[in-house]
Scaffold this active site. Structure first.
Site, short mmCIF file in Angstrom:
data_model
loop_
_atom_site.label_atom_id
_atom_site.label_comp_id
_atom_site.label_asym_id
_atom_site.label_seq_id
_atom_site.Cartn_x
_atom_site.Cartn_y
_atom_site.Cartn_z
N GLY A 131 -8.35 5.06 3.79
CA GLY A 131 -9.40 4.64 3.61
C GLY A 131 -10.08 4.97 2.09
O GLY A 131 -9.03 5.83 1.28
N GLY A 156 -10.11 7.47 0.24
CA GLY A 156 -9.65 9.32 -0.55
C GLY A 156 -10.59 10.06 -1.02
O GLY A 156 -10.59 11.20 -0.48
N SER A 189 0.90 -1.32 0.22
CA SER A 189 0.08 0.02 -0.20
C SER A 189 0.57 1.32 -0.32
O SER A 189 0.05 2.73 -0.06
CB SER A 189 -0.44 -0.15 1.00
OG SER A 189 -0.54 0.05 2.55
N THR A 224 1.51 6.97 0.54
CA THR A 224 0.75 5.80 0.15
C THR A 224 0.78 5.82 -1.17
O THR A 224 1.30 6.54 -1.73
CB THR A 224 -0.48 6.36 0.65
OG1 THR A 224 -1.86 5.40 0.29
CG2 THR A 224 -1.25 7.55 -0.87
N VAL A 248 -5.11 11.21 -7.66
CA VAL A 248 -4.84 11.99 -6.69
C VAL A 248 -5.60 11.85 -5.40
O VAL A 248 -6.65 12.34 -5.80
CB VAL A 248 -3.88 13.62 -6.67
CG1 VAL A 248 -3.95 13.74 -5.84
CG2 VAL A 248 -2.79 13.51 -7.82
N GLY A 249 -5.02 11.17 -4.43
CA GLY A 249 -6.54 10.75 -3.45
C GLY A 249 -6.20 11.85 -2.13
O GLY A 249 -5.97 12.78 -2.62
N ASP A 250 -6.32 11.77 -1.32
CA ASP A 250 -6.65 12.39 -0.52
C ASP A 250 -4.87 12.44 0.70
O ASP A 250 -4.92 13.47 0.83
CB ASP A 250 -7.87 11.74 0.95
CG ASP A 250 -6.76 10.49 1.66
OD1 ASP A 250 -6.12 9.54 0.76
OD2 ASP A 250 -7.76 10.71 1.96
N THR A 299 -2.55 2.58 3.40
CA THR A 299 -1.58 3.66 3.67
C THR A 299 -0.77 3.63 5.30
O THR A 299 -1.26 3.43 5.75
CB THR A 299 -2.63 4.93 3.27
OG1 THR A 299 -3.36 5.26 2.13
CG2 THR A 299 -1.85 6.39 3.85
N1 ASP Z 1 -7.18 7.07 1.22
C1 ASP Z 1 -5.75 6.59 0.29
C2 ASP Z 1 -6.14 7.12 -1.15
O1 ASP Z 1 -7.15 7.06 -1.57
C3 ASP Z 1 -5.65 5.13 0.61
C4 ASP Z 1 -5.91 4.34 1.29
O2 ASP Z 1 -5.33 4.64 2.80
O3 ASP Z 1 -5.82 3.22 0.98
O4 ASP Z 1 -5.08 7.10 -1.98
#
Ligand code: ASP
Length: 356
Positions: free
Chosen positions: A258, A260, A88, A224, A235-237, A206
């Site tokens: 989780g 994003g 991850s 992450t 692009v995530g959070d 992450t």
């Molecule tokens: N938060 C991360 C994203 O959305 C992924 C994750 O934490 O599982 O990129």
């Protein structure tokens, strides 16, 4: 614990809580300020997502031997970024739909309130270190894609292929099995398949790590490889300040793992720290933000038949006075802590219980 609350109740409870916060905010702030220890006497503590067990231990050691909180948490998450068996983060992270690993990371330093981040960074396994260089040596907060890669190379980072053999096989399995409307045939062509059902879905993961030192200074980082098999460039959070993490050195910090997109739509970590500013306990602040996310989720592909969100989202919260919590949409689940009592996993509070 909140599994029987329906949507209407969610709303009224959230609004009620918000009204309560508005009324009690200044009082709560004043009283918590009175209770803060003297500099040098704050309870040293490091928390992280579950995969950050060793990261918290290392960061704690570094902080107690005098290192800055940001340097310490970055050194902690580097352990996971460098671990090819954690799919991850960093080296060994799962790739985008083209089979290319793209990393997102952010860092935030409480004492200076400065932040740095990189997104969609390829070929550099320690994006958290690059994010720290953005914080230290530029007047920017976020650098993405090819610009982030050139920036990292300017500071001597070497490019390497981050797609390990295992990650490549998992990606290949996804290509073979995720649709019957393309030309990839099932079963996958490799004979020995060590990757079971757990790799069938979309894998998320992450690491977030946050620290408090004896002087009451705080910092945090999130790093992450993002949502597995994402559309290239997604692009995530994690690299977004206020979503993937946030710290206010006077109040506390929050970080996320989780889904994003749900976090980005609600700017959860900033919201959680604001709730703590107004007197909420870390656990209650995290659960309140999860309730907001659940309440705002309306797309049918994100909801189960019973109306609950079908995705995971977790927060890790640390207040300036040393209280901490992990909270998650679907429990049971755990997070990592190191303090004077040692290094351990603790149970996160949850909104819904898995198996429901
Ligand atoms: N938060 C991360 C994203 O959305 C992924 C994750 O934490 O599982 O990129």
């Amino acid at each position: 614990m909140h599994d029987t609350i329906n949507r209407r109740n969610f709303l009224s409870k959230s609004l009620g809580a918000a009204a309560g916060i508005a009324l009690s905010g200044n009082l709560a702030k004043a009283s918590s300020k009175n209770k803060l220890p003297d500099p040098g006497k704050f309870p040293v503590k490091v928390i992280a997502s579950r995969n950050g067990f060793e990261a918290t231990r290392l960061a704690y050691e570094k902080i107690t031997s005098g290192e800055d909180t940001l340097d310490a948490v970055i050194a902690g998450v580097n352990l996971v970024e460098n671990d090819p068996n954690d799919h991850s983060v960093g080296l060994g992270g799962l790739p985008n739909e083209d089979g290319v690993v793209e990393l997102d990371s952010s860092v935030m330093h409480g004492p200076t309130h400065r932040a740095g981040a990189v997104a969609a960074l390829q070929n550099i396994k320690n994006p958290s270190k690059v994010a720290q260089l953005v914080l230290k040596y530029t007047d920017h907060v976020l650098i993405v894609g090819q610009g982030a890669l050139r920036f990292a190379k300017a500071y001597g980072f070497e490019e390497e292929n981050l797609l390990t053999d295992d990650a490549r096989k998992i990606w290949l399995k996804w290509k073979h099995t995720h649709s019957d409307r393309d030309d990839w045939l099932s079963p996958p062509p490799f004979k020995e398949d060590p990757f079971g059902e757990e790799f069938f879905g979309r894998i998320t993961g992450t690491i977030h790590c946050a620290a408090l030192n004896a002087n009451g200074d705080m910092s945090c980082t999130t790093t992450t490889s993002g949502l597995s098999f994402k559309i290239p460039g997604r692009v995530g959070d994690s690299p977004i300040i206020g979503a993937g993490l946030y710290v206010d050195n006077d109040i506390g910090s929050c970080g996320s793992t989780g889904r994003g997109e749900a976090n980005l739509q609600n700017l959860c970590c900033f919201a959680a720290v604001e709730l703590m500013r107004n007197g909420m306990d870390p656990k209650d602040a995290g659960l309140e933000v999860l309730r907001r996310v659940a309440n705002k989720t309306s797309e049918s592909h994100l909801l189960r038949d019973d109306g609950k969100p079908n995705f995971g989202l977790s927060f890790y919260l640390l207040s300036k006075d040393g209280r901490h919590a992990g909270v998650t949409m679907w429990g049971p689940s755990q997070f990592s802590v190191t303090d004077e009592k040692g290094t351990r996993h603790e149970d996160s509070a949850y909104l819904y219980k898995r198996s429901e």
